[in-house]
Motif scaffolding. Structure first.
Motif, mmCIF file in Angstrom:
data_model
loop_
_atom_site.group_PDB
_atom_site.id
_atom_site.type_symbol
_atom_site.label_atom_id
_atom_site.label_comp_id
_atom_site.label_asym_id
_atom_site.label_seq_id
_atom_site.Cartn_x
_atom_site.Cartn_y
_atom_site.Cartn_z
ATOM 1 N N GLU A 8 0.835 -1.202 0.000
ATOM 2 C CA GLU A 8 0.000 0.000 0.000
ATOM 3 C C GLU A 8 0.875 1.260 0.000
ATOM 4 O OE1 GLU A 8 -2.574 -0.299 3.328
ATOM 5 O OE2 GLU A 8 -3.811 -1.910 2.473
ATOM 6 N N ASP A 9 1.980 1.235 0.810
ATOM 7 C CA ASP A 9 2.886 2.387 0.841
ATOM 8 C C ASP A 9 3.556 2.596 -0.509
ATOM 9 O OD1 ASP A 9 2.201 2.670 3.481
ATOM 10 O OD2 ASP A 9 3.973 1.633 4.254
ATOM 11 N N LEU A 10 3.974 1.493 -1.131
ATOM 12 C CA LEU A 10 4.600 1.607 -2.450
ATOM 13 C C LEU A 10 3.614 2.147 -3.475
ATOM 14 C CD1 LEU A 10 6.692 -1.685 -2.600
ATOM 15 C CD2 LEU A 10 7.567 0.646 -2.394
ATOM 16 N N GLY A 11 2.356 1.757 -3.319
ATOM 17 C CA GLY A 11 1.351 2.291 -4.226
ATOM 18 C C GLY A 11 1.198 3.799 -4.076
ATOM 19 N N LYS A 12 1.256 4.274 -2.817
ATOM 20 C CA LYS A 12 1.176 5.724 -2.598
ATOM 21 C C LYS A 12 2.395 6.432 -3.181
ATOM 22 C CE LYS A 12 -1.520 5.211 1.664
ATOM 23 N NZ LYS A 12 -1.545 5.438 3.130
ATOM 24 N N VAL A 13 3.587 5.829 -2.980
ATOM 25 C CA VAL A 13 4.809 6.425 -3.537
ATOM 26 C C VAL A 13 4.733 6.480 -5.058
ATOM 27 C CG1 VAL A 13 7.295 6.114 -3.814
ATOM 28 C CG2 VAL A 13 6.236 5.756 -1.583
ATOM 29 N N GLN A 14 4.218 5.414 -5.648
ATOM 30 C CA GLN A 14 4.094 5.382 -7.097
ATOM 31 C C GLN A 14 3.151 6.493 -7.580
ATOM 32 O OE1 GLN A 14 2.739 1.669 -8.635
ATOM 33 N NE2 GLN A 14 2.937 2.271 -10.780
ATOM 34 N N GLN A 15 2.066 6.693 -6.858
ATOM 35 C CA GLN A 15 1.154 7.774 -7.235
ATOM 36 C C GLN A 15 1.845 9.133 -7.153
ATOM 37 O OE1 GLN A 15 -2.258 7.368 -4.708
ATOM 38 N NE2 GLN A 15 -2.983 5.489 -5.690
ATOM 39 N N GLN A 16 2.651 9.346 -6.079
ATOM 40 C CA GLN A 16 3.382 10.606 -5.944
ATOM 41 C C GLN A 16 4.387 10.784 -7.080
ATOM 42 O OE1 GLN A 16 5.061 10.488 -2.014
ATOM 43 N NE2 GLN A 16 3.090 10.742 -0.983
ATOM 44 N N MET A 17 5.092 9.699 -7.445
ATOM 45 C CA MET A 17 6.055 9.778 -8.539
ATOM 46 C C MET A 17 5.356 10.104 -9.853
ATOM 47 S SD MET A 17 9.103 9.389 -7.427
ATOM 48 C CE MET A 17 9.913 9.089 -8.980
ATOM 49 N N GLU A 18 4.187 9.507 -10.054
ATOM 50 C CA GLU A 18 3.448 9.802 -11.281
ATOM 51 C C GLU A 18 3.031 11.266 -11.320
ATOM 52 O OE1 GLU A 18 0.278 7.038 -11.235
ATOM 53 O OE2 GLU A 18 1.500 5.334 -11.931
ATOM 54 N N ARG A 19 2.585 11.800 -10.164
ATOM 55 C CA ARG A 19 2.236 13.217 -10.127
ATOM 56 C C ARG A 19 3.461 14.092 -10.377
ATOM 57 N NH1 ARG A 19 -1.231 11.531 -5.774
ATOM 58 N NH2 ARG A 19 0.387 12.080 -4.257
#
Length: 216
Positions: free
Chosen positions: A139-150
């Motif tokens: 779940e944390d990696l998913g949040k990080v991935q979303q931040q990187m995409e932004r």
């Protein structure tokens, strides 16, 4: 093996109680007898109309009683034979689903099995804990991935803005401006290090002006 246990074991094997089977056969035979005698009675009444119906009924009832007496004695022998020889599991026979009971454990072996079960339970709890942690990390990696995409979207937007403003080589421009800031910081730090030395301060400012002129 007691009588009750023997019946239970027979039910486990056959899927029904032996007594219920013999009772069912007896009831079917009696019902067929009554149906047959009723049909015979109706036939006699229609064939011999001069004979009173009461006499015909009385005769058929006597036939039924005599037949039932003879049938009961014969069926009792058949039932005894079936229950004793056919619908009984011998004491030395073990059903397939009960073969696991052939292996008996000592108290020491049971204690060892209990210890092994405790170890397995701990492993299961640890596995559940690890899975929970991994789920949280995912779940944390998913949040990080979303931040990187932004962030990538923001970088792409900056690049489009620079392109529209005819600002090329954005990376080189940032490095160039950064070197100017670094030089300024060095001069200020040197001035602060020499306290109130006016001559040194004037020399540092003159050197800074020369460096800034080269960067312009």
């Amino acid at each position: 093996m007691g009588e009750f246990q023997a019946v239970e074991y027979a039910v486990q094997h056959f899927g029904f109680t032996p007594q219920s089977f013999t009772d069912g056969v007896f009831n079917v035979m009696v019902d067929n007898l009554h149906d047959t005698m009723n049909a015979a009675e109706q036939y006699l009444m229609s064939r011999y109309r001069d004979v009173p119906k009461e006499e015909v009924k009385a005769g058929t009832q006597q036939i039924i009683l005599k037949f039932l007496q003879a049938f009961q004695k014969a069926f009792d022998k058949l039932e005894s034979y079936l229950l004793s020889n056919l619908f009984q599991v011998p004491d030395n026979v073990l059903l397939p689903e009960d073969k696991v009971q052939m292996e008996q454990y000592t108290p020491e072996e049971e204690a060892q099995l209990d210890d092994e079960l405790d170890v397995l339970r701990k492993k299961i709890r640890n596995a559940v804990y690890v899975n929970t942690c991994l789920k949280q990390e995912l779940e944390d990696l998913g949040k990080v991935q979303q931040q990187m995409e932004r962030l990538l979207m923001q970088v792409a937007e900056i690049e489009r803005t620079c392109s529209d403003a005819h600002v090329h080589e954005l990376k080189e421009a940032i490095v160039f401006r950064s070197s100017k800031v670094t030089a300024l910081i060095d001069v200020v730090m040197s001035i602060m290090a020499h306290g109130g030395d006016t001559e040194h301060t004037q020399d540092q400012l003159t050197d800074l002006e020369k460096k800034m002129s080269r960067f312009s």
